[in-house]
Design a protein around this motif. Structure first.
Motif, PDB file in Angstrom:
ATOM      1  N   LYS A 265    -130.018  24.829 -12.952  1.00  0.00           N
ATOM      2  CA  LYS A 265    -130.797  23.618 -12.687  1.00  0.00           C
ATOM      3  C   LYS A 265    -130.397  22.457 -13.593  1.00  0.00           C
ATOM      4  CE  LYS A 265    -135.556  22.492 -11.408  1.00  0.00           C
ATOM      5  NZ  LYS A 265    -136.964  22.979 -11.406  1.00  0.00           N
ATOM      6  N   ASN A 266    -129.907  22.768 -14.791  1.00  0.00           N
ATOM      7  CA  ASN A 266    -129.511  21.725 -15.739  1.00  0.00           C
ATOM      8  C   ASN A 266    -128.023  21.439 -15.575  1.00  0.00           C
ATOM      9  OD1 ASN A 266    -132.136  21.896 -16.784  1.00  0.00           O
ATOM     10  ND2 ASN A 266    -131.516  23.542 -18.173  1.00  0.00           N
ATOM     11  N   VAL A 267    -127.612  20.164 -15.724  1.00  0.00           N
ATOM     12  CA  VAL A 267    -126.222  19.804 -15.430  1.00  0.00           C
ATOM     13  C   VAL A 267    -125.638  18.896 -16.507  1.00  0.00           C
ATOM     14  CG1 VAL A 267    -126.717  19.919 -12.967  1.00  0.00           C
ATOM     15  CG2 VAL A 267    -126.771  17.693 -14.116  1.00  0.00           C
ATOM     16  N   TRP A 268    -124.296  18.916 -16.563  1.00  0.00           N
ATOM     17  CA  TRP A 268    -123.559  17.868 -17.282  1.00  0.00           C
ATOM     18  C   TRP A 268    -123.079  16.866 -16.249  1.00  0.00           C
ATOM     19  CZ3 TRP A 268    -117.937  17.150 -17.064  1.00  0.00           C
ATOM     20  CH2 TRP A 268    -117.509  16.049 -17.820  1.00  0.00           C
ATOM     21  N   ALA A 269    -123.336  15.580 -16.511  1.00  0.00           N
ATOM     22  CA  ALA A 269    -122.828  14.511 -15.664  1.00  0.00           C
ATOM     23  C   ALA A 269    -122.076  13.529 -16.551  1.00  0.00           C
ATOM     24  CB  ALA A 269    -123.964  13.800 -14.929  1.00  0.00           C
ATOM     25  N   GLU A 270    -120.815  13.248 -16.208  1.00  0.00           N
ATOM     26  CA  GLU A 270    -120.045  12.280 -16.996  1.00  0.00           C
ATOM     27  C   GLU A 270    -120.719  10.911 -16.906  1.00  0.00           C
ATOM     28  OE1 GLU A 270    -118.419   9.723 -15.350  1.00  0.00           O
ATOM     29  OE2 GLU A 270    -118.950  10.487 -13.367  1.00  0.00           O
ATOM     30  N   GLY A 271    -120.494  10.063 -17.898  1.00  0.00           N
ATOM     31  CA  GLY A 271    -121.278   8.846 -17.990  1.00  0.00           C
ATOM     32  C   GLY A 271    -120.509   7.548 -17.974  1.00  0.00           C
ATOM     33  N   VAL A 272    -119.315   7.515 -17.353  1.00  0.00           N
ATOM     34  CA  VAL A 272    -118.549   6.261 -17.304  1.00  0.00           C
ATOM     35  C   VAL A 272    -118.619   5.673 -15.899  1.00  0.00           C
ATOM     36  CG1 VAL A 272    -116.989   7.037 -19.122  1.00  0.00           C
ATOM     37  CG2 VAL A 272    -116.379   7.440 -16.726  1.00  0.00           C
ATOM     38  N   PRO A 273    -118.325   4.395 -15.740  1.00  0.00           N
ATOM     39  CA  PRO A 273    -118.309   3.800 -14.403  1.00  0.00           C
ATOM     40  C   PRO A 273    -117.287   4.482 -13.511  1.00  0.00           C
ATOM     41  CG  PRO A 273    -118.330   2.099 -16.095  1.00  0.00           C
ATOM     42  CD  PRO A 273    -118.086   3.388 -16.800  1.00  0.00           C
ATOM     43  N   GLY A 274    -117.587   4.579 -12.213  1.00  0.00           N
ATOM     44  CA  GLY A 274    -116.677   5.227 -11.282  1.00  0.00           C
ATOM     45  C   GLY A 274    -116.902   6.725 -11.225  1.00  0.00           C
ATOM     46  N   TYR A 275    -115.868   7.436 -10.793  1.00  0.00           N
ATOM     47  CA  TYR A 275    -115.989   8.872 -10.556  1.00  0.00           C
ATOM     48  C   TYR A 275    -115.702   9.740 -11.782  1.00  0.00           C
ATOM     49  CZ  TYR A 275    -116.211   7.664  -5.606  1.00  0.00           C
ATOM     50  OH  TYR A 275    -116.584   7.157  -4.395  1.00  0.00           O
ATOM     51  N   GLY A 276    -115.295   9.136 -12.877  1.00  0.00           N
ATOM     52  CA  GLY A 276    -115.120   9.909 -14.106  1.00  0.00           C
ATOM     53  C   GLY A 276    -113.801  10.634 -14.236  1.00  0.00           C
ATOM     54  N   GLU A 277    -112.763  10.196 -13.496  1.00  0.00           N
ATOM     55  CA  GLU A 277    -111.450  10.819 -13.694  1.00  0.00           C
ATOM     56  C   GLU A 277    -111.021  10.618 -15.147  1.00  0.00           C
ATOM     57  OE1 GLU A 277    -111.978   8.467 -11.350  1.00  0.00           O
ATOM     58  OE2 GLU A 277    -111.110   9.059  -9.414  1.00  0.00           O
ATOM     59  N   GLY A 278    -110.565  11.675 -15.781  1.00  0.00           N
ATOM     60  CA  GLY A 278    -110.149  11.612 -17.180  1.00  0.00           C
ATOM     61  C   GLY A 278    -111.232  12.031 -18.159  1.00  0.00           C
ATOM     62  N   GLU A 279    -112.497  12.106 -17.709  1.00  0.00           N
ATOM     63  CA  GLU A 279    -113.568  12.584 -18.589  1.00  0.00           C
ATOM     64  C   GLU A 279    -113.445  14.102 -18.748  1.00  0.00           C
ATOM     65  OE1 GLU A 279    -115.775  10.278 -20.225  1.00  0.00           O
ATOM     66  OE2 GLU A 279    -113.960   9.297 -19.452  1.00  0.00           O
ATOM     67  N   TYR A 280    -113.996  14.632 -19.838  1.00  0.00           N
ATOM     68  CA  TYR A 280    -113.732  16.039 -20.133  1.00  0.00           C
ATOM     69  C   TYR A 280    -114.849  16.691 -20.962  1.00  0.00           C
ATOM     70  CZ  TYR A 280    -112.249  13.869 -24.536  1.00  0.00           C
ATOM     71  OH  TYR A 280    -112.217  13.129 -25.686  1.00  0.00           O
TER      72      TYR A 280
END
Length: 396
Positions: free
Chosen positions: A123-138
């Motif tokens: 139920k709990n998630v990690w969501a990347e936090g940059v504008p757009g789709y987050g390509e390159g986030e890790y």
């Protein structure tokens, strides 16, 4: 959108060239895809079931409800992932630290931080936090010294708490894995509300004299766009592996001179008695490596002769027909010589030093205990523990 697509393709091509040059890059498809069918209605049903099974007496209607439910009493949470129930690689492993390049700000009581990706709760998630789709986030996982090595990555991709949340939020399509800072593999994820299992081409980690702190980094390369939100979400990312075949302290190992020594006292260079499966004879052999980890949910076996032994669920025992069996054969198969290991059950006849013995009882012990094993013996694949012929965990 064209710019984002071009950027994603450029990043992917750059990574492929770099990793290929290093002869490290591998493309891995999921070996198993298990659909996730969880819902708020299911959670209500689970909570009702928990309430009813704790009652001393139930009405006929309540009894009928309980009988229709398929939940396990081992479940502590409706949203719990497999490692939260029973024995797993995590009986002997831990994660030292988890960090992310970014995450969404908290919304009310809901967080999206890195720790959510490894809390064993869908139920709990990690969501990347940059504008757009987050390509390159890790996400970066740090593993401590002498952590059991891992062989498998399991990903619950997207916001799996409901079909609506899963469709509205973006999901990972391809993910680049870095092993200790170097590109290792690309995981190709299916666009399905599921838990996907990836069997790695190598065993990752360091043990024994080579032990050290190490890392795994998971970088988003491409995404499946959400119907409503750009935010790319991963519900869970956890592991399975090896180095968990062990016995509790006090287990007696037969030495080559006929004496016995507690398994926790066995050292490299000791000479132990081993069994040759082809000739059905015993011989002396030198211990080349040992290991010790902490476990719970161990298995206690009792035999017709009165002897007993307590081991981890995946430690293999030699049966009277010269085949191997363990309580968790799917884990034992990771080691050389156990490709056809069977499920051990009451009534199985195992080989012992002086003949055969029959298992009459198998029980699980939830106590947390330090466990020990021999991981390598020169020219041999067995040793004798409490008079029983058991296997050595030798990596393929």
């Amino acid at each position: 959108m064209i710019k984002k697509l071009f950027l994603a393709v450029s990043v992917l091509c750059s990574v492929v060239v770099t990793a290929t040059a290093q002869h490290r890059l591998k493309f891995i498809e999921p070996s198993k895809v298990n659909a996730i069918d969880l819902s708020s209605e299911g959670e209500k049903k689970f909570n009702r079931w928990v309430e009813l099974i704790s009652k001393e007496t139930r009405t006929d209607e309540e009894e009928a409800f309980v009988e229709k439910c398929t939940f396990s009493e081992a479940q502590e949470s409706y949203w719990g992932t497999p490692p939260s129930v029973g024995c797993s690689w995590y009986c002997g492993a831990e994660i030292a630290d988890i960090k992310s390049s970014s995450f969404l700000p908290q919304s009310g009581s809901t967080t999206y931080t890195a720790g959510n990706i490894h809390d064993f709760n869908y139920k709990n998630v990690w969501a990347e936090g940059v504008p757009g789709y987050g390509e390159g986030e890790y996400i970066v996982y740090t593993f401590p010294e002498n952590c059991p090595r891992l062989t498998t990555v399991i990903v619950a991709n997207g916001h799996v708490k409901s079909e609506k949340a899963w469709r509205e939020n973006s999901r990972v399509k391809t993910m680049l894995v870095y092993y200790d800072g170097k590109p290792y593999a690309i995981l190709n994820l299916k666009d399905s509300r599921s838990e996907q299992t990836f069997e790695l081409c190598d065993t990752l980690g360091y043990r024994g004299d080579e032990s050290k702190v190490w890392t795994l980094k998971f970088e988003i390369l491409e995404v499946y766009p959400g119907e409503k939100y750009d935010d790319t979400v991963v519900s869970e990312l956890y592991f399975d592996g090896i180095d968990v075949h062990c016995f509790i302290a006090g287990t007696k190992v037969k030495m080559s001179d006929g004496s016995e020594k507690n398994i926790e006292d066995i050292k490299t260079g000791d000479s132990v008695l081993t069994h040759n499966m082809e000739t059905n004879t015993t011989k002396a052999a030198v211990v080349e490596a040992t290991d010790a980890v902490t476990h719970d949910n161990l298995v206690k076996y009792k035999f017709a002769s009165g002897r007993s032994i307590t081991a981890t669920q995946d430690h293999p025992f030699l049966l009277s027909d010269n085949t191997w069996a363990s309580y968790a054969p799917e884990k034992s198969m990771r080691y050389d010589g156990y490709e056809a290991v069977k499920k051990i059950e009451k009534g199985c006849v195992v080989k012992v030093l002086d003949g055969d013995d029959t298992i009459v009882d198998i029980t699980l012990d939830s106590a947390v205990q330090k466990t020990y094993t021999i991981t390598k013996i020169e020219g041999a694949s067995t040793f004798i523990a409490n008079g029983i012929i058991v296997g050595v965990e030798f990596l393929k």
